[in-house]
Write a protein that holds these residues in place. Structure first.
Motif, PDB file in Angstrom:
ATOM      1  N   GLN A 107     108.646  64.153  24.849  1.00  0.00           N
ATOM      2  CA  GLN A 107     108.452  63.645  25.413  1.00  0.00           C
ATOM      3  C   GLN A 107     109.151  63.681  26.392  1.00  0.00           C
ATOM      4  OE1 GLN A 107     107.303  60.287  22.894  1.00  0.00           O
ATOM      5  NE2 GLN A 107     105.255  60.917  22.683  1.00  0.00           N
ATOM      6  N   ARG A 108     110.332  63.570  26.286  1.00  0.00           N
ATOM      7  CA  ARG A 108     111.306  62.791  27.332  1.00  0.00           C
ATOM      8  C   ARG A 108     111.499  64.336  28.608  1.00  0.00           C
ATOM      9  NH1 ARG A 108     116.016  59.681  25.687  1.00  0.00           N
ATOM     10  NH2 ARG A 108     115.679  58.615  23.975  1.00  0.00           N
ATOM     11  N   LEU A 109     111.039  65.394  27.823  1.00  0.00           N
ATOM     12  CA  LEU A 109     111.489  66.788  28.749  1.00  0.00           C
ATOM     13  C   LEU A 109     109.610  66.508  29.111  1.00  0.00           C
ATOM     14  CD1 LEU A 109     112.249  68.971  26.220  1.00  0.00           C
ATOM     15  CD2 LEU A 109     113.684  68.584  28.490  1.00  0.00           C
ATOM     16  N   ASN A 110     108.526  66.339  28.904  1.00  0.00           N
ATOM     17  CA  ASN A 110     107.094  66.449  29.500  1.00  0.00           C
ATOM     18  C   ASN A 110     107.523  65.109  30.917  1.00  0.00           C
ATOM     19  OD1 ASN A 110     104.495  64.842  29.091  1.00  0.00           O
ATOM     20  ND2 ASN A 110     104.418  67.291  29.254  1.00  0.00           N
ATOM     21  N   VAL A 111     107.111  64.119  30.377  1.00  0.00           N
ATOM     22  CA  VAL A 111     107.729  62.322  30.970  1.00  0.00           C
ATOM     23  C   VAL A 111     108.607  63.075  32.393  1.00  0.00           C
ATOM     24  CG1 VAL A 111     108.772  60.160  31.480  1.00  0.00           C
ATOM     25  CG2 VAL A 111     107.818  61.380  29.253  1.00  0.00           C
ATOM     26  N   THR A 112     109.738  63.536  32.323  1.00  0.00           N
ATOM     27  CA  THR A 112     110.731  63.967  33.458  1.00  0.00           C
ATOM     28  C   THR A 112     110.085  64.448  34.076  1.00  0.00           C
ATOM     29  OG1 THR A 112     113.168  63.221  32.116  1.00  0.00           O
ATOM     30  CG2 THR A 112     112.908  64.696  34.065  1.00  0.00           C
ATOM     31  N   ALA A 113     109.410  65.771  33.662  1.00  0.00           N
ATOM     32  CA  ALA A 113     108.850  66.584  34.984  1.00  0.00           C
ATOM     33  C   ALA A 113     107.784  66.568  35.911  1.00  0.00           C
ATOM     34  CB  ALA A 113     107.975  67.796  33.986  1.00  0.00           C
ATOM     35  N   PHE A 114     107.460  65.375  34.580  1.00  0.00           N
ATOM     36  CA  PHE A 114     106.178  64.392  36.012  1.00  0.00           C
ATOM     37  C   PHE A 114     106.518  63.845  36.907  1.00  0.00           C
ATOM     38  CE2 PHE A 114     102.679  66.304  32.220  1.00  0.00           C
ATOM     39  CZ  PHE A 114     101.968  65.971  33.741  1.00  0.00           C
ATOM     40  N   LEU A 115     107.632  62.724  36.568  1.00  0.00           N
ATOM     41  CA  LEU A 115     107.570  61.777  37.487  1.00  0.00           C
ATOM     42  C   LEU A 115     108.402  61.724  38.922  1.00  0.00           C
ATOM     43  CD1 LEU A 115     109.431  59.129  34.536  1.00  0.00           C
ATOM     44  CD2 LEU A 115     107.623  58.922  35.935  1.00  0.00           C
ATOM     45  N   VAL A 116     108.770  63.573  38.413  1.00  0.00           N
ATOM     46  CA  VAL A 116     110.036  63.584  39.513  1.00  0.00           C
ATOM     47  C   VAL A 116     108.447  65.156  40.141  1.00  0.00           C
ATOM     48  CG1 VAL A 116     112.292  63.393  38.614  1.00  0.00           C
ATOM     49  CG2 VAL A 116     111.063  65.775  38.984  1.00  0.00           C
ATOM     50  N   SER A 117     107.643  64.919  39.854  1.00  0.00           N
ATOM     51  CA  SER A 117     106.939  66.849  40.614  1.00  0.00           C
ATOM     52  C   SER A 117     106.327  66.227  41.641  1.00  0.00           C
ATOM     53  CB  SER A 117     106.093  66.773  39.546  1.00  0.00           C
ATOM     54  OG  SER A 117     104.828  65.348  39.715  1.00  0.00           O
ATOM     55  N   GLY A 118     106.463  64.676  42.381  1.00  0.00           N
ATOM     56  CA  GLY A 118     105.717  64.235  43.292  1.00  0.00           C
ATOM     57  C   GLY A 118     106.756  64.442  44.674  1.00  0.00           C
ATOM     58  N   ILE A 176     118.704  60.707  43.560  1.00  0.00           N
ATOM     59  CA  ILE A 176     117.714  60.626  42.462  1.00  0.00           C
ATOM     60  C   ILE A 176     117.222  60.904  41.398  1.00  0.00           C
ATOM     61  CG2 ILE A 176     115.226  63.009  41.560  1.00  0.00           C
ATOM     62  CD1 ILE A 176     116.347  64.361  44.291  1.00  0.00           C
ATOM     63  N   ALA A 177     116.685  59.203  40.585  1.00  0.00           N
ATOM     64  CA  ALA A 177     116.988  59.318  38.976  1.00  0.00           C
ATOM     65  C   ALA A 177     115.863  58.701  38.523  1.00  0.00           C
ATOM     66  CB  ALA A 177     118.016  57.685  39.283  1.00  0.00           C
ATOM     67  N   VAL A 178     115.461  59.345  37.180  1.00  0.00           N
ATOM     68  CA  VAL A 178     114.821  59.130  35.669  1.00  0.00           C
ATOM     69  C   VAL A 178     115.773  58.509  35.359  1.00  0.00           C
ATOM     70  CG1 VAL A 178     113.339  60.077  34.270  1.00  0.00           C
ATOM     71  CG2 VAL A 178     113.587  61.352  37.157  1.00  0.00           C
TER      72      VAL A 178
END
Length: 159
Positions: A42-53, A30-32
């Motif tokens: 923004q880094r934290l928010n984007v990371t959370a959104f990207l892996v959420s699904g 799993i990579a972001v």
């Protein structure tokens, strides 16, 4: 090298552990990948959104629920680490193209999503832009380690 297997979308996370004392090694990754010019929030928010699904398309990545010594239950989490990388806009665009060509499960975050406030508007913002014109700020990929490593070529581990 078996490129057919390497490029195939993963069906299950395989865990390799020869004995109880050996470290657990996952066949999938799993990579972001984040654009390097994002602010910390923004880094934290984007990371959370990207892996959420990810757990909805690859349920095998989700482990068992947690419970503390008092019996208080907690939600399950990924069974393996999420590795976070960063790169330039060009690295992100190239990684996106490679992820598409390998048909790896992926999620994206575009700069337009910082201006929206809900899921419907997020999806509409992405739908409004062609693949080649997306202003990517984040990309998550899941798949065989070697394939994910090739997708992330040019990226570096997030500091």
């Amino acid at each position: 090298m078996n490129t057919e297997n390497e490029n195939a979308a993963p069906n299950a996370t395989q865990v390799t552990a020869p004995d109880e004392n050996a470290p657990v090694r996952f066949d999938n990754k799993i990579a972001v990948l984040l654009r390097e010019d994002l602010e910390t929030w923004q880094r934290l928010n984007v990371t959370a959104f990207l892996v959420s699904g990810l757990g909805t398309v690859a349920p095998e990545v989700v482990g068992e629920p947690y419970e503390d010594a008092d019996g208080t239950p907690y939600m399950p989490m990924f069974r393996q680490p999420v590795l976070v990388f960063e790169g330039t806009k060009e690295v992100l665009t190239a990684a996106h193209s490679r992820a598409l060509s390998r048909a790896l499960p992926r999620s994206l975050f575009t700069s337009d999503l910082f201006a929206t406030g809900n899921d419907r508007d997020n999806r509409a913002a992405v739908r409004a832009v062609g693949t080649g014109a997306l202003d990517l700020v984040g990309l998550a990929v899941y798949g065989p380690r070697n394939a994910v490593d090739k997708v992330l070529k040019g990226a570096r581990m997030h500091p």
